[in-house]
Each structure stands twice: as structure tokens, then as C-alpha cells.
Design an enzyme around this catalytic site. Sequence first.
Site, PDB file in Angstrom:
ATOM      1  N   GLU A   1       0.854  -1.183  -0.036  1.00  0.00           N
ATOM      2  CA  GLU A   1      -0.045   0.062  -0.076  1.00  0.00           C
ATOM      3  C   GLU A   1       0.832   1.181  -0.010  1.00  0.00           C
ATOM      4  OE1 GLU A   1      -2.217   2.752  -0.303  1.00  0.00           O
ATOM      5  OE2 GLU A   1      -3.276   0.804  -0.071  1.00  0.00           O
TER       6      GLU A   1
ATOM      7  N   CYS B   1      -2.963   8.466   3.822  1.00  0.00           N
ATOM      8  CA  CYS B   1      -2.612   7.945   2.461  1.00  0.00           C
ATOM      9  C   CYS B   1      -3.873   8.245   1.637  1.00  0.00           C
ATOM     10  CB  CYS B   1      -2.179   6.718   2.125  1.00  0.00           C
ATOM     11  SG  CYS B   1      -2.918   5.536   2.790  1.00  0.00           S
TER      12      CYS B   1
END
Length: 517
Positions: free
Chosen positions: A285, A319
Site C-alpha cells: 500500500e 494516504c
Amino acid sequence: MSITPFMNEPALELRRAEVRARATAALEALDARLPLDVPVLIGADERAGEAFDSVDPAQPSRVVARVQGASAAQADEAVRVATAAQPAWAERTHHERAEIVRRAAALLRSRRLEAAALALRECGKPWAEADADVGEAIDFLEYYALSAAALDDGRPLLQMPGERNALRYVGRGVAAVIAPWNFPLAIPTGMVSAALVTGNAVVLKPAEQSPACGDLIVRTLHDAGVPRDVLHLLPGGDEPGRALVAHPLVHTIAFTGSCAAGLSILSEAAKVGPEQGHLKKVVAEMGGKNCIIVDADADLDDAVPGILKSAFAFAGQKCSAASRVLVHEAIADELVARLKGAVDTLVVGPPEAFGTDVPPVIDPEAQERIARYTQLGGTPAATVDVPEEGFYAAPALFVDLPKDSPVVTDEIFGPVLSVERVRDVDHGLQEMERSRFALTGGLYSRSPATIAAVERRAPVGNLYVNQPCTGAMVGRQPFGGGRLSGTGPKAGGPDYLLQFVEARSVSEDTVRHGVLG
């Protein structure tokens, strides 16, 4: 093990005075224990290493933890101990491992305020964000325990007369978990528990900025019953992380962090060393540059607070945070005026203050990076003052920057938002599609046809309609993106555990030709 339907852990009601009082008491109790000691944990042994301090981003003179940084040699030792422990751990059923993981959820629930206070002190998370971090960690433990139990049954296959076919799942082997600091409890807990519950031994390398949170996670899982030779802790900087990625006995690397680091891991993990008899799997990720499209018919009473929360909560250090708003030109001036007014009201301050909207950023490097991008953007349309002590970065709103401005193109990972005018939603989608990242995206619109069109075309892994583009919930919004945002593992979703297992098929001819014995 009794199986109950999964439910998300409810958030603390911090608006209630008695809850705030208990939270404050937990923080005072933690402060009285500081600094904490965080050793290298290999098996049952606590080891020394290269010492460094973890500090409070809001008050850097306060040392949260004195940490022993692991070496490459200690990473090698941890992997070899884990490899030796792997067969016995894998031999247990998914149900047995799931029961241990659920005990860890209960332990973490009983230490909820203590854990939230630690995330607040070590990473500068305001109370609501810190509590949500703990709640998500509990959710991961419960959800993956439930999902693992279902893996024991395998998957149904076509059966023919005289033939038995079966499909079962087994752990891949030792997993190296390299975790970030921005969700110092939830993300490492999710990656570690997913690997453990599927039968893999684990070596955790927490972020250099959040080693005490990593220590809390490992000790909670040990206390719940995970054998010490199955789960190890390697605090430190790049050295133990690089050693884990290159190690020939590591089978899976679960990583959350920057795009540059993720690409480096993917490249290194593709190499096959002389002691290695397998291919490594990387679950990555890697961040985003997330857009919110605002259509001409959007309800700005919803859009403005939603954008504000998406861009500036936890100082934009998610994020999933919004960094670009693509607004229909017909309402652009009105939206910009309202966003300016909203930014002016943001309270920048220490995370323990219950009224804080924007806390400090994690360290001086982040502070300098954000300041550099803010200078590149010129004069912000709106900003606010910040405290002098601490790693604070002023929230900044930019409007109508050139398309090639670094503020528009780069992942900043801070409280910086740009607003760009688009001709219509189709133009906004074209801008979203041009991005190299594809993690989250948002849309504010009252048109079902527009919503359906954006659902079909938006390339992002997580699309949020008429709500903030952060705050994915386990079991409700499986999280992860494509393109340079990662390998799309969808944490907190029904397929995530498959990242940590191998599927094995067995086919037996059941037409006997005589039985021996």
C-alpha cells in the site's frame, strides 16, 4: 469457537465529559511512565541495539520511548527463529489461531485508552483519531479471526462420481511486516494478524517514528497466546527493513509506506538468492494523490465540511487524504469562498486538546517538506498560524495553480489542498484519470446519473460519494488502490487473507481397487 457476526468497534463518545476525563487520566498515567523502553524482541529474549529516542511531535523535548534499533544480523536471527517455529504454528487449525487473535482483540479493548494515549503521544494523533486507530486495530483482529475460520472449510469444487476434489489454504511461510507511523496501531495490527491467523510466523518492523506502538501490538498478541518464537519485533530505521526484504527465508512482505520505498521493495523482492526456493509475494500500500470532484448541483453544506475533514484531519497525513478538489466552474467561486472561511476556523494545536483540528506533523523532515511545497505554491488563498514549539505545518489552501505545479502533481502528505476549476464532471474525471495514483477519490453530486457515471469510470480503489474520502471501515469499505498506489490488497475486505496463503488442490480417485492393511 463461537462465531458471531462482525460489527465495527464503536467510537468513544468524546463529547461526554466523563469520557474526556477518563481519556485525560489515561494520558497522565502514560506520561508518568515515560520514557518507555522498547527493546528488540527475538523469541523470548529482549535484546539491545543501536539506541535512539522516539519523541512527542507536539513537544519534541518529551521522550516517549528509548528504543533499541535492530541490526541486519538481528533481522537474520529473527527470521531464522521464525522459520523454525513456522511448522508448529501452521499445524494448528485456522480456528485455533483465530481464537488467539480474538483474545488479542479483547485485551486491546481492555487497554483502549492506554493505547490511544500512546498513539497520541508518539504520533501526534488527536483523541478522536487515536481512538479510531485503536478501534480499527480491534476491528482487524475480530474480522480476520472470523475470516480465517471460514478458510478452514476451503472452497466448494465440482465433484464427479468416483472422484473427490478439495481446495484448502495453507500459510505461505515467514511474513515480514513493514509498517507505517500514521496508523501506528491499526495498520501493523491488521497486517500482522492477517499473517498470523493464516498460519505464518511474523517479524514486525514498525516505523522508526512509532516503535512503542509496535511494541504494544506485539506484547498484546504474545499475551493473547501467540508463541514468542512465532512473532518478533525489530524496531529501527532502514537497516532491519532492508535485511528483511532481502532475506531468502522471507516468503511474504506486507508493506505500507511511501511509493518510492514500495517500488524499491518490489524490485528487491523479485530477486531469488541461492538459499531461496520460492518466489516472494509483496502486499503493498503506497499512498495517493486523491481528488474530490464537486459537481454544479452539489450540496455545499455537505461538501465543504467533507472536503475540510478529508484534507486537513490529522494534518493530511493519511494516504487516503484529499489533496485536489476539481470543482465545476459554475460553482467554483462560491466553493472557494466557503473553503477559505472554513480553513480560517481550523484550530492548530496539541493533540491532547479536545478542540484541535490540525495537530503537528510527525517529524522535522515532514515539516520541512510541507513548507517547501507551500513555498512552491506561492501565496495561499487561506492559511492559519501555528504554535512555535512542535513540528507544526500550517494548513494551506491554493486555488487555480498551473496543472504542472508540484502542489498539484506530487504527493505532499500534509495539510495542503489545491482547488482547480473544471468544465464539468467529465473534465474532472479526465484529471483524475491522468494521475499515476489511484487510491481514493470523492464525488459530491445530487444526480444519480452522474454518480453512476463516475462509479463506472473512476480508476480509484475507494470511491466515496457525498462523504469524506478518508476513514475506511473494516468490513464495510475494503481499502487499497491500484496504479502506483499499491498492489490493491483491499485490507479489511473478504479477500485480504488470501494474500497470505497458498491454495492447494487435492483430487482423489475414490473407486477402490482394493484396500491395503
